[in-house]
Design a protein around this motif. Structure first.
Motif, mmCIF file in Angstrom:
data_model
loop_
_atom_site.group_PDB
_atom_site.id
_atom_site.type_symbol
_atom_site.label_atom_id
_atom_site.label_comp_id
_atom_site.label_asym_id
_atom_site.label_seq_id
_atom_site.Cartn_x
_atom_site.Cartn_y
_atom_site.Cartn_z
ATOM 1 N N MET A 1 -24.076 -41.858 12.450
ATOM 2 C CA MET A 1 -24.004 -41.853 10.983
ATOM 3 C C MET A 1 -24.717 -40.625 10.422
ATOM 4 N N ILE A 2 -25.887 -40.337 11.003
ATOM 5 C CA ILE A 2 -26.663 -39.169 10.554
ATOM 6 C C ILE A 2 -25.918 -37.882 10.907
ATOM 7 N N LEU A 3 -25.354 -37.855 12.127
ATOM 8 C CA LEU A 3 -24.654 -36.637 12.569
ATOM 9 C C LEU A 3 -23.428 -36.340 11.704
ATOM 10 N N LEU A 4 -22.677 -37.384 11.363
ATOM 11 C CA LEU A 4 -21.459 -37.152 10.566
ATOM 12 C C LEU A 4 -21.791 -36.960 9.078
ATOM 13 N N ASN A 5 -22.517 -37.932 8.520
ATOM 14 C CA ASN A 5 -22.743 -37.912 7.072
ATOM 15 C C ASN A 5 -23.641 -36.755 6.625
ATOM 16 N N CYS A 6 -24.586 -36.369 7.472
ATOM 17 C CA CYS A 6 -25.524 -35.299 7.079
ATOM 18 C C CYS A 6 -25.258 -33.997 7.824
ATOM 19 N N LYS A 7 -25.345 -34.046 9.167
ATOM 20 C CA LYS A 7 -25.327 -32.792 9.919
ATOM 21 C C LYS A 7 -23.972 -32.078 9.792
ATOM 22 N N ALA A 8 -22.878 -32.823 10.000
ATOM 23 C CA ALA A 8 -21.553 -32.188 9.923
ATOM 24 C C ALA A 8 -21.283 -31.695 8.502
ATOM 25 N N LEU A 9 -21.685 -32.495 7.519
ATOM 26 C CA LEU A 9 -21.473 -32.089 6.118
ATOM 27 C C LEU A 9 -22.240 -30.810 5.830
ATOM 28 N N PHE A 10 -23.496 -30.753 6.293
ATOM 29 C CA PHE A 10 -24.284 -29.530 6.073
ATOM 30 C C PHE A 10 -23.643 -28.339 6.780
ATOM 31 N N SER A 11 -23.325 -28.517 8.076
ATOM 32 C CA SER A 11 -22.805 -27.379 8.858
ATOM 33 C C SER A 11 -21.517 -26.834 8.256
ATOM 34 N N LEU A 12 -20.617 -27.731 7.895
ATOM 35 C CA LEU A 12 -19.340 -27.264 7.348
ATOM 36 C C LEU A 12 -19.543 -26.561 5.997
ATOM 37 N N THR A 13 -20.417 -27.115 5.188
ATOM 38 C CA THR A 13 -20.715 -26.474 3.903
ATOM 39 C C THR A 13 -21.265 -25.084 4.141
ATOM 40 N N ASN A 14 -22.220 -25.010 5.069
ATOM 41 C CA ASN A 14 -22.871 -23.738 5.368
ATOM 42 C C ASN A 14 -21.870 -22.706 5.908
ATOM 43 N N ILE A 15 -20.965 -23.158 6.770
ATOM 44 C CA ILE A 15 -19.940 -22.247 7.319
ATOM 45 C C ILE A 15 -19.024 -21.773 6.185
ATOM 46 N N CYS A 16 -18.581 -22.737 5.367
ATOM 47 C CA CYS A 16 -17.546 -22.424 4.364
ATOM 48 C C CYS A 16 -18.054 -21.535 3.225
ATOM 49 N N THR A 17 -19.328 -21.613 2.889
ATOM 50 C CA THR A 17 -19.810 -20.778 1.773
ATOM 51 C C THR A 17 -19.639 -19.286 2.083
ATOM 52 N N ASN A 18 -19.531 -18.947 3.364
ATOM 53 C CA ASN A 18 -19.304 -17.531 3.731
ATOM 54 C C ASN A 18 -17.906 -17.060 3.334
ATOM 55 N N TYR A 19 -17.016 -17.997 3.067
ATOM 56 C CA TYR A 19 -15.624 -17.639 2.732
ATOM 57 C C TYR A 19 -15.289 -18.042 1.297
ATOM 58 N N MET A 20 -16.319 -18.179 0.460
ATOM 59 C CA MET A 20 -16.084 -18.570 -0.935
ATOM 60 C C MET A 20 -16.392 -17.413 -1.859
ATOM 61 N N SER A 21 -15.806 -17.484 -3.059
ATOM 62 C CA SER A 21 -16.042 -16.421 -4.039
ATOM 63 C C SER A 21 -16.209 -17.071 -5.415
ATOM 64 N N ARG A 22 -16.453 -16.232 -6.419
ATOM 65 C CA ARG A 22 -16.598 -16.745 -7.792
ATOM 66 C C ARG A 22 -15.417 -17.665 -8.132
ATOM 67 N N GLY A 23 -15.698 -18.850 -8.639
ATOM 68 C CA GLY A 23 -14.625 -19.786 -8.989
ATOM 69 C C GLY A 23 -14.365 -20.829 -7.907
ATOM 70 N N SER A 24 -14.947 -20.613 -6.725
ATOM 71 C CA SER A 24 -14.787 -21.623 -5.665
ATOM 72 C C SER A 24 -15.702 -22.817 -5.953
ATOM 73 N N GLY A 25 -15.459 -23.912 -5.258
ATOM 74 C CA GLY A 25 -16.294 -25.093 -5.493
ATOM 75 C C GLY A 25 -16.368 -26.010 -4.286
ATOM 76 N N ILE A 26 -17.415 -26.836 -4.287
ATOM 77 C CA ILE A 26 -17.640 -27.797 -3.193
ATOM 78 C C ILE A 26 -17.765 -29.186 -3.805
ATOM 79 N N LEU A 27 -17.024 -30.129 -3.252
ATOM 80 C CA LEU A 27 -17.137 -31.527 -3.696
ATOM 81 C C LEU A 27 -17.643 -32.348 -2.512
ATOM 82 N N GLN A 28 -18.883 -32.817 -2.636
ATOM 83 C CA GLN A 28 -19.488 -33.615 -1.562
ATOM 84 C C GLN A 28 -19.360 -35.084 -1.926
ATOM 85 N N ILE A 29 -18.954 -35.899 -0.956
ATOM 86 C CA ILE A 29 -18.902 -37.326 -1.255
ATOM 87 C C ILE A 29 -20.238 -37.945 -0.857
ATOM 88 N N ALA A 30 -21.065 -38.155 -1.883
ATOM 89 C CA ALA A 30 -22.347 -38.845 -1.673
ATOM 90 C C ALA A 30 -22.097 -40.325 -1.958
#
Ligand code: NDP
Ligand code: AKB
Length: 262
Positions: A109-138
């Protein structure tokens, strides 16, 4: 450069509903759909392509496995797209007495809900630009340490806190971060959640919303760049009692103090 959307947890529930809304209304060239169940992704991909003409990339991946994150990262690096929207909806919860429950399930649960969410967010921000957005399901569970849902509610507290802070950090790059905090939603989530514990939660069932209701509010809040989206009046009231405004205020103050002294 290709504009893409990425949705995890696209094989069912909120992720599936949000993926359809993105295909319907967002200006993207391609939608990447991620989850483990390939046949579900194929079905959704077909529906999206036939109804909305959006190209899909189907990635049948277990996000608990680090290799899956590497695969996504490598694909992004080879294509270098502009990620317009990332939705992290993969997640699960299991109810029960934490000290008696299977440890591996709780670690996952911790690995999927927290670690994977963090890692993917962190990876993806490198490919984002002005106007991009992130929707996290909390979840509203992120506001309240829930006994017999201890690890799950703690994972959602992580998602909420991380997303609220990240939204301040990414403001300067013109990237929005929204944390969706629903109460109980009528998805497959509860089949998994109560499978072992057999804890029928009548209160939750009284307030349960349809995925459609939550998805519509999620998209509306995301487009308004709301940092925290709480669908429905009851859950809004609950989140206020549980300290939503204090959390928001302290996050703004922490940001201002950091800016003043750095
Ligand atoms: N339902 C509710 O009451 C609420 C749910 N939430 C949150 O919403 C999110 C979506 O849940 P919901 O749509 O309700 O539930 P569902 O069970 O319908 O969806 C969960 C999704 O997560 C995916 N998933 C599960 N395990 C993995 C894994 N190891 N790797 C990749 N994907 C995985 C599932 O796909 P697959 O099995 O194919 O891998 C599925 O697409 C979750 O984060 C949940 O915590 C928040 C508040 C309320
Ligand atoms: C499953 C959830 O996250 C929901 N908000 C709940 O607390 O039941």
């Amino acid at each position: 450069m290709k504009n893409i959307g990425i949705v995890t947890g696209a094989s069912s529930g909120l992720g599936k509903g949000i993926a359809i809304e993105i295909a319907k209304g967002f200006d993207i060239d391609e939608l990447w759909l991620i989850a483990r169940r390939k046949e579900r992704l194929v079905e959704l991909g077909k529906e999206i392509y036939e109804n909305y003409g959006v190209n899909v990339v189907l990635m049948s991946l277990d996000l608990i496995d680090e290799k899956s994150l590497q695969k996504i990262s490598e694909r992004l690096e080879s294509q270098k797209p502009n990620i317009k929207i990332l939705v992290n909806s993969s997640g699960f919860g299991v109810m029960g007495d934490s000290s008696e429950m299977n440890r591996k399930v709780q670690e996952d649960m911790i690995l999927l809900n927290c670690k994977a969410l963090f890692s993917l967010t962190n990876i993806c921000t490198n490919y984002m630009s002005r106007g991009s957005g992130i929707l996290q399901i909390a979840s509203v569970a992120g506001f309240c340490p829930q006994p017999y849902f201890a690890v799950y509610s703690a994972t959602k507290a992580f998602v909420l806190s991380y997303s609220m802070a990240l939204s301040k950090e990414l403001k300067k790059r013109g990237i929005s971060v929204s944390a969706l905090c629903p109460g109980p939603v009528n998805t497959e989530f509860f089949d998994i959640c109560e499978r072992d514990a057999k804890m029928e939660n009548m209160i939750k069932k009284m307030f349960i919303k349809s995925p459609n209701f939550v998805v519509k509010r999620a998209i509306k809040g995301y487009l308004k760049k709301k940092t925290v989206i709480v669908p429905g009046i009851t859950m809004k009231l609950l989140s206020i009692i549980e300290g939503l405004y204090i959390k928001q205020l302290s996050s703004i103050l922490a940001y201002k103090i950091y800016k003043k002294f750095n």
